[in-house]
Design an enzyme around this catalytic site. Structure first.
Site, mmCIF file in Angstrom:
data_model
loop_
_atom_site.group_PDB
_atom_site.id
_atom_site.type_symbol
_atom_site.label_atom_id
_atom_site.label_comp_id
_atom_site.label_asym_id
_atom_site.label_seq_id
_atom_site.Cartn_x
_atom_site.Cartn_y
_atom_site.Cartn_z
ATOM 1 N N GLY A 120 0.816 -1.215 0.000
ATOM 2 C CA GLY A 120 0.000 0.000 0.000
ATOM 3 C C GLY A 120 0.847 1.261 0.000
ATOM 4 C CG ASP A 168 -1.646 6.348 -4.609
ATOM 5 O OD1 ASP A 168 -2.004 6.948 -3.580
ATOM 6 O OD2 ASP A 168 -2.045 5.213 -4.914
HETATM 7 C C1 GLA Z 1 -5.133 3.813 -3.632
HETATM 8 C C2 GLA Z 1 -5.456 4.716 -4.807
HETATM 9 C C3 GLA Z 1 -5.560 6.176 -4.373
HETATM 10 C C4 GLA Z 1 -6.483 6.341 -3.182
HETATM 11 C C5 GLA Z 1 -6.136 5.323 -2.094
HETATM 12 C C6 GLA Z 1 -7.116 5.345 -0.943
HETATM 13 O O1 GLA Z 1 -3.850 4.063 -3.155
HETATM 14 O O2 GLA Z 1 -4.478 4.601 -5.812
HETATM 15 O O3 GLA Z 1 -6.000 6.963 -5.460
HETATM 16 O O4 GLA Z 1 -7.829 6.244 -3.553
HETATM 17 O O5 GLA Z 1 -6.083 4.005 -2.590
HETATM 18 O O6 GLA Z 1 -7.060 6.560 -0.279
#
Ligand code: GLA
Length: 380
Positions: A120, A168
């Protein structure tokens, strides 16, 4: 890493490439708010992707993934889409740049990374941002960094099947050492907040689990939010995104939408406000409030948005029990890390307990990452 990349480039292509890098990210608070036009509060971290790149005078991209020990060659037309998922990120970035009128011709490249995969921490955004930034510079396209972030985001949408928000890629491109960035994902206004929580440490605990079908579950969450926003819009036409809606407006449509969509929307509306509350608290140096908001986010992500899992709930509960200041699941969810704000004096015992108890319960050890907020995309 630099040396390994250049060495391989030399072996494959008989010269050295130009080096570019971009970063993974953390997010202090503001999860699943980006595609709802709300606020996020991420920062780039000191691990990411690094690539050597050199124009090769052909119409082909010749790419080598050092960590996978895999070579792929592909053309730059839509029908040239490569099979390998890692190569699709590079291909997608090229295609999205070309679609925007940018120039991209054949190049040779070798890349490697040190962002833990599936944790993540947005290794994919780091990869997209590295190439978006580099190709923009190499081919002199003059595309601004916002649009480079969109190129990464649309790569996910159109070539990787994830209807992600902008957080991100934005964090990876705009990251600055020692600062978190509050971004309004509707207006794209942003503000750097120096983050030096004296007396505290920010630590990630990686559950090392990644649950199946995360991307389809992610897309489903997004659809629920859009459905709720559409229902609210009938009464309040000014609601462009769910984040524009007041909580009472959501209550008005409760019986018109599936209960599941209601709960998803309830979480998002609360989360947007929590980002603002955390920023205010940070400016007062009030870390207790920051931490409390993190726990509230975890509760919402677990019970309302339903993107947590047993392993992450376990880590969150343990943090609460040990009086850790703040803790929550970070990123999209369905596995990955918790992010924890821990007092210096509690750090050792918390980490030891978390590793010990988690291993006992789940039969494998979690990984610990200490967060260092760093610069985003750059030429080396
Ligand atoms: C992933 C997605 C982001 C965002 C997060 C949750 O990382 O790529 O765009 O939505 O999940 O906050």
């Amino acid at each position: 890493m630099k040396e390994r990349i250049q060495q391989k480039f030399q072996i494959l292509f008989g010269e050295e490439g130009n080096l570019y890098a971009s970063a993974g990210r953390i997010n202090l608070i503001g999860e699943h708010t980006d595609y709802n036009g709300g606020y996020v509060f991420p920062g780039a971290i000191d691990c990411g992707i690094m690539a050597a790149i050199k124009v090769n005078g052909t119409a082909k991209v010749k790419a080598f993934a050092l960590d996978k020990d895999e070579f792929v060659e592909f053309g730059l037309n839509e029908e040239d889409k490569p099979e390998q998922s890692w190569a699709r990120y590079i291909f997608g970035v090229c295609r999205e740049m070309i679609k925007r009128g940018g120039k991209v011709e054949g190049f040779n490249t070798v890349f490697a990374g040190d962002v833990p995969l599936g944790a993540g921490l947005s290794s994919s955004a780091a990869l997209e941002s590295t190439y978006a930034f580099a190709l923009n510079e190499i081919f002199g396209n003059g595309i601004d960094k916002f649009e480079l972030a969109r190129i990464g985001q649309m790569t996910e949408h159109n070539y990787c099947g994830v209807k992600c928000g902008i957080m991100d890629q934005f964090a990876s491109l705009f990251g600055k050492e020692g600062s978190l960035i509050r971004l309004n994902c509707k207006t794209m206004e942003y503000k750097y907040f120096p983050f030096h929580p004296d007396g505290y440490r920010l630590v990630l605990i990686d559950s090392c689990v990644k649950h199946e079908l995360a991307s389809s579950a992610y897309n489903k969450r997004r659809a629920s939010c859009e459905n709720a926003a559409a229902a609210i819009r009938k009464n309040h036409p000014e609601v462009e995104f769910l984040s524009d809606a007041k909580r009472v407006w959501l209550d008005e449509v409760r019986t018109e939408i599936p209960e599941e969509d209601f709960l998803r929307a309830e979480y998002v509306i609360g989360e947007v406000q929590r980002v603002l509350d955390v920023c205010d608290a940070l400016e007062r140096g009030d870390y207790e409030t920051v931490g409390e908001m993190m726990y509230q986010t975890h509760f919402g992500m677990s019970r309302l948005y339903e993107v947590s899992c047993e392993e992450l709930d376990f880590l969150n509960k343990l943090a609460r029990k040990m009086d850790v200041t703040g803790s929550r699941v970070m990123g999209g969810g369905f596995g990955g890390c918790t992010i924890n704000l821990v007092k210096d004096e509690l750090y050792d015992s918390f980490v030891n307990e978390a590793v010990g108890q988690f291993t006992l319960k789940f039969g494998h050890a979690p990984k610990i990452y200490n967060v260092v907020i760093s610069d985003g995309a750059r030429k080396l």
